[in-house]
Design an enzyme around this catalytic site. Structure first.
Site, short mmCIF file in Angstrom:
data_model
loop_
_atom_site.label_atom_id
_atom_site.label_comp_id
_atom_site.label_asym_id
_atom_site.label_seq_id
_atom_site.Cartn_x
_atom_site.Cartn_y
_atom_site.Cartn_z
CB ALA A 16 45.96 55.74 37.65
N GLY A 17 45.02 53.13 35.49
CA GLY A 17 45.62 52.19 34.53
C GLY A 17 45.11 52.42 33.12
CD GLN A 18 47.29 49.29 28.68
OE1 GLN A 18 47.37 49.72 27.53
NE2 GLN A 18 47.24 48.01 28.97
NE ARG A 95 46.81 36.86 28.87
CZ ARG A 95 46.54 35.96 27.95
NH1 ARG A 95 47.21 34.82 27.92
NH2 ARG A 95 45.60 36.15 27.06
CG ASN A 108 46.14 40.27 39.59
OD1 ASN A 108 46.93 41.08 40.09
ND2 ASN A 108 45.98 40.13 38.29
CD GLN A 115 39.75 45.53 44.86
OE1 GLN A 115 39.10 45.02 43.95
NE2 GLN A 115 40.81 46.28 44.64
CB VAL A 132 37.57 44.41 34.20
CG1 VAL A 132 38.44 44.48 32.95
CG2 VAL A 132 36.17 44.93 33.89
CG ASN A 134 42.17 38.80 32.95
OD1 ASN A 134 41.04 38.34 32.94
ND2 ASN A 134 42.71 39.41 31.90
CG ASP A 162 36.33 36.61 25.85
OD1 ASP A 162 37.51 36.67 25.47
OD2 ASP A 162 36.01 36.70 27.05
CG HIS A 190 38.33 36.59 30.04
ND1 HIS A 190 38.15 36.89 28.70
CD2 HIS A 190 39.37 37.37 30.43
CE1 HIS A 190 39.03 37.80 28.33
NE2 HIS A 190 39.79 38.10 29.35
#
Ligand code: NAD
Ligand code: LMR
Length: 331
Positions: A16-18, A95, A108, A115, A132, A134, A162, A190
């Site tokens: 449900a995130g961006q 962040r 995180n 998981q 994905v 971070n 990147d 990353h």
């Protein structure tokens, strides 16, 4: 009518995130796994995200995607990863301005132990996992080491954003199109230490160092711009990259599921087999080829000059330190 393929199952955390919002619709449309490949979506959220997830699922319904065979939203990890052929681990806190990605490890990192364990218990036997969230390299390291029995080569962390950023910067400087840039490798983490390797990059087959004569720019502003692009987007948007991140996740999966064009490579963090002096077992980005049989290999023989060596070593040192910082999460 041709044969209808059996649906594959894609589990996505943080659905449900961006990034989830920019990713799910493209998966369901066929843009990731192919225009004839039905998919089941298993969407994982934490409790506060569930109302928004319900809205996203209503919208997925409203698209009437022919390839979306089923979808299921859940907060339960085993339920969410049940039968997964791909696990896309996006869910985690982004962040804010002024932070480095590794500052998120404390918040995180622990998400990825449970998981990894649930993937090992409940996903399909050949499950592939792309992290994905971070700091993605070390989160992937945690998940991989908690996923007993899942081959380490099936874990990946995303550095494709990147690579895409670097290609666009080089193309703009050369007055060319980004599709003309090849052989661009992101080495390492990353993070702000990542090394976008211009020394081996090519424009229409010609070394970029011959096309761009401003080598001070290549060694300075170019690297810095790519390293700091995530922070620049947070500053400008007030939120971290989302559509470009989802797009890079898609590029990563497409590159990992299709044979790499001859002579080229793509960037993704993998469990280092010890190549290029990168410690075995670290999740580090390096030049990768996907083979015709669907396996991947590290591209051998990519020249690493003194300048590159120093940059790669600095990023690997940061990955060692991150691993040290999460030692208690790695069995
Ligand atoms: P967001 O805050 O919009 O969405 C994150 C979602 O994850 C939220 O809906 C939240 O409820 C959910 N979530 C949090 N903890 C969870 C858990 N334990 N299990 C399942 N879901 C959980 O953030 P976003 O913009 O979508 O970014 C997600 C992550 O991706 C961030 O960590 C961000 O830094 C990272 N990111 C990585 C890259 C990359 O190139 N590797 C690029 C962009 C963003
Ligand atoms: C990015 O590179 O855009 C993401 O990793 C988000 C961030 O924190 O920079």
């Amino acid at each position: 009518m041709g044969d209808v393929k059996e649906a594959i199952t894609i589990s996505v955390t943080g659905a449900a995130g961006q990034i989830g919002y920019a990713l799910l619709f493209r998966i369901a449309s066929g843009a990731v796994f192919g225009p004839d490949q039905p998919v089941n979506l298993r969407l994982i959220e934490i409790e506060p995200g569930m109302p928004a997830l319900e809205g996203v699922m209503m919208e997925l319904d409203d698209c009437a995607f022919p390839l979306l065979e089923s979808m299921h939203g859940t907060t339960d990890l085993d339920d969410g990863f049940k039968g997964a052929d791909w696990a896309l681990l996006v869910g985690s806190v982004p962040r804010k301005a002024g932070m480095e990605r590794k500052d998120l490890l404390g918040i995180n990192g622990k998400i990825f132990t449970g998981q990894g364990q649930a993937i090992a218990r409940s996903a399909a036997s050949g499950v592939k996992t792309l992290v994905v969230g971070n700091p993605c390299n070390t989160n992937a390291l945690i998940a991989m080491n908690n996923a007993d029995g899942v081959p380490k080569e099936n874990f990946f962390a995303m550095t494709r954003l990147d690579e895409n950023r670097a290609k666009s910067q080089l193309a703009a400087k050369a007055g060319a199109h980004c599709s003309e840039v090849s052989n661009l490798c992101i080495w390492g983490n990353h993070s702000a230490t990542q090394y976008p390797d211009f020394t081996n990059a090519k424009l229409n087959g010609k070394p970029i160092t011959e096309v761009i004569s401003d080598h001070d720019w290549l060694k300075g502003d170019f690297i810095k711009t790519v390293q700091q692009r995530g922070a620049a987007i947070i500053k400008a948007r007030g939120a971290s990259s989302a559509a470009s991140a989802a797009n890079a996740a898609i590029d990563t999966i497409v590159s990992l599921t299709n044979e790499t064009p001859a002579g080229d490579w793509h960037s993704v963090a993998v469990c280092s087999p010890g190549a290029y002096g990168i410690d075995e077992g670290l999740m580090a980005s390096m030049p990768i080829r996907t083979n015709a049989d669907g396996t991947w290999s590290v591209v051998e023989g990519v020249p690493v000059d003194e300048f590159s060596r120093e940059k790669i070593d600095a990023s690997i040192q940061e990955l060692r330190e991150e691993r040290e910082a999460v030692a208690d999460l790695i069995p």
